[in-house]
Design a protein around this motif. Structure first.
Motif, mmCIF file in Angstrom:
data_model
loop_
_atom_site.group_PDB
_atom_site.id
_atom_site.type_symbol
_atom_site.label_atom_id
_atom_site.label_comp_id
_atom_site.label_asym_id
_atom_site.label_seq_id
_atom_site.Cartn_x
_atom_site.Cartn_y
_atom_site.Cartn_z
ATOM 1 N N TRP A 221 0.847 -1.193 0.000
ATOM 2 C CA TRP A 221 0.000 0.000 0.000
ATOM 3 C C TRP A 221 0.883 1.244 0.000
ATOM 4 N N ASP A 222 0.396 2.310 -0.635
ATOM 5 C CA ASP A 222 1.105 3.583 -0.628
ATOM 6 C C ASP A 222 0.083 4.703 -0.697
ATOM 7 N N HIS A 223 0.532 5.930 -0.479
ATOM 8 C CA HIS A 223 -0.391 7.067 -0.450
ATOM 9 C C HIS A 223 0.235 8.295 -1.103
ATOM 10 N N PRO A 224 0.430 8.223 -2.436
ATOM 11 C CA PRO A 224 1.045 9.371 -3.116
ATOM 12 C C PRO A 224 0.109 10.567 -3.291
ATOM 13 N N ASP A 225 -1.188 10.385 -3.027
ATOM 14 C CA ASP A 225 -2.141 11.494 -3.176
ATOM 15 C C ASP A 225 -3.222 11.379 -2.103
ATOM 16 N N ASP A 226 -4.067 12.390 -2.039
ATOM 17 C CA ASP A 226 -5.098 12.440 -0.997
ATOM 18 C C ASP A 226 -6.077 11.273 -1.077
ATOM 19 N N GLU A 227 -6.409 10.848 -2.274
ATOM 20 C CA GLU A 227 -7.376 9.755 -2.435
ATOM 21 C C GLU A 227 -6.821 8.433 -1.901
ATOM 22 N N THR A 228 -5.581 8.113 -2.263
ATOM 23 C CA THR A 228 -5.004 6.859 -1.778
ATOM 24 C C THR A 228 -4.703 6.936 -0.283
ATOM 25 N N LEU A 229 -4.360 8.129 0.210
ATOM 26 C CA LEU A 229 -4.160 8.290 1.653
ATOM 27 C C LEU A 229 -5.466 8.021 2.396
ATOM 28 N N ALA A 230 -6.570 8.554 1.901
ATOM 29 C CA ALA A 230 -7.878 8.324 2.542
ATOM 30 C C ALA A 230 -8.218 6.836 2.558
ATOM 31 N N THR A 231 -7.934 6.146 1.465
ATOM 32 C CA THR A 231 -8.197 4.704 1.394
ATOM 33 C C THR A 231 -7.337 3.953 2.407
ATOM 34 N N MET A 232 -6.075 4.350 2.499
ATOM 35 C CA MET A 232 -5.168 3.688 3.433
ATOM 36 C C MET A 232 -5.572 3.956 4.881
ATOM 37 N N LEU A 233 -5.950 5.187 5.195
ATOM 38 C CA LEU A 233 -6.388 5.511 6.555
ATOM 39 C C LEU A 233 -7.657 4.750 6.922
ATOM 40 N N HIS A 234 -8.545 4.569 5.952
ATOM 41 C CA HIS A 234 -9.760 3.779 6.186
ATOM 42 C C HIS A 234 -9.381 2.329 6.514
ATOM 43 N N GLN A 235 -8.403 1.778 5.791
ATOM 44 C CA GLN A 235 -7.975 0.402 6.049
ATOM 45 C C GLN A 235 -7.286 0.297 7.409
ATOM 46 N N GLN A 236 -6.508 1.315 7.792
ATOM 47 C CA GLN A 236 -5.895 1.312 9.127
ATOM 48 C C GLN A 236 -6.970 1.265 10.202
ATOM 49 N N THR A 237 -8.010 2.057 10.025
ATOM 50 C CA THR A 237 -9.126 2.058 10.978
ATOM 51 C C THR A 237 -9.743 0.672 11.065
ATOM 52 N N ALA A 238 -9.927 0.022 9.916
ATOM 53 C CA ALA A 238 -10.497 -1.332 9.903
ATOM 54 C C ALA A 238 -9.590 -2.308 10.656
ATOM 55 N N LEU A 239 -8.281 -2.168 10.504
ATOM 56 C CA LEU A 239 -7.360 -3.049 11.217
ATOM 57 C C LEU A 239 -7.463 -2.843 12.729
ATOM 58 N N LEU A 240 -7.551 -1.593 13.157
ATOM 59 C CA LEU A 240 -7.688 -1.326 14.591
ATOM 60 C C LEU A 240 -9.041 -1.778 15.121
ATOM 61 N N GLU A 241 -10.079 -1.696 14.301
ATOM 62 C CA GLU A 241 -11.395 -2.211 14.706
ATOM 63 C C GLU A 241 -11.326 -3.717 14.934
ATOM 64 N N THR A 242 -10.604 -4.415 14.081
ATOM 65 C CA THR A 242 -10.468 -5.869 14.184
ATOM 66 C C THR A 242 -9.920 -6.298 15.543
ATOM 67 N N ILE A 243 -9.005 -5.506 16.071
ATOM 68 C CA ILE A 243 -8.386 -5.879 17.356
ATOM 69 C C ILE A 243 -9.003 -5.121 18.532
ATOM 70 N N GLY A 244 -10.087 -4.382 18.269
ATOM 71 C CA GLY A 244 -10.825 -3.739 19.336
ATOM 72 C C GLY A 244 -10.212 -2.461 19.874
ATOM 73 N N LEU A 245 -9.373 -1.769 19.078
ATOM 74 C CA LEU A 245 -8.720 -0.570 19.575
ATOM 75 C C LEU A 245 -9.346 0.741 19.079
ATOM 76 N N ILE A 246 -10.341 0.676 18.242
ATOM 77 C CA ILE A 246 -11.014 1.913 17.850
ATOM 78 C C ILE A 246 -11.891 2.326 19.011
ATOM 79 N N GLY A 247 -11.812 3.584 19.375
ATOM 80 C CA GLY A 247 -12.569 4.082 20.521
ATOM 81 C C GLY A 247 -11.749 4.089 21.789
ATOM 82 N N GLU A 248 -10.611 3.359 21.786
ATOM 83 C CA GLU A 248 -9.741 3.365 22.967
ATOM 84 C C GLU A 248 -8.947 4.677 22.970
ATOM 85 N N ASN A 249 -8.810 5.264 24.130
ATOM 86 C CA ASN A 249 -7.954 6.433 24.235
ATOM 87 C C ASN A 249 -6.600 5.952 24.517
#
Length: 163
Positions: free
Chosen positions: A135-163
């Protein structure tokens, strides 16, 4: 089932805030979620180094010609076409590469975002993991896609919403 082994290098005093077993489990879950392919034995390896600003700045200078620290660097192992690699993959895990995170920079970013160093570090690890997978993020669109996938990865392990 996919097997993913994580070699850890804790060269920062705060690095042990997350247990080795947590890292192993999280990367394993992410490997399953991303449906890794390429290893005929479904076995993978990567290294994770939690370090200081000075150490990551030296790497950033050497490999990116930038004289400053950064939050995360990823070095993917892309030499998969050699005959030796093909032969080894039949019996050995596929090495994905290295993720290096500066806990000094992560701490500043965590404070700025109002969440814990633990959460920021795992967020950066997910980012580095995606880079190892191409994965890479040379522009805003690919960065948004990558950040969305990062969020999904953290959701998988239950860390979204954790401070």
């Amino acid at each position: 089932m996919i097997s993913l082994d994580v070699a850890l290098d804790f060269s920062h005093p705060q690095a042990e805030m997350i247990a080795e077993t947590d890292w192993q489990g999280w990367f394993g879950q992410w490997a399953e979620q991303m449906a890794l392919t390429g290893s005929p034995i479904d076995a993978y390896e990567l290294s994770l180094t939690l370090t200081t600003d000075s150490a990551i700045a030296a790497l950033n200078h050497t490999f990116r010609q930038l004289d400053q620290p950064t939050d995360v660097l990823s070095f993917a192992d892309r030499d998969l076409d050699s005959p030796l690699t093909t032969e080894l993959l039949a019996t050995e895990p596929l090495y994905l590469g290295d993720i290096i995170i500066s806990l000094d920079t992560a701490q500043r970013q965590a404070e700025g975002a109002g969440h814990s160093l633990r959460r920021e570090t795992v967020w950066l690890a997910a980012h580095g993991f995606l880079h190892l997978l191409g994965w890479d993020h040379p522009d805003d669109e690919t960065l948004a896609t990558m950040l969305h996938q990062q969020t999904a990865l953290l959701e998988t392990i239950g860390l979204i919403g954790e401070n």
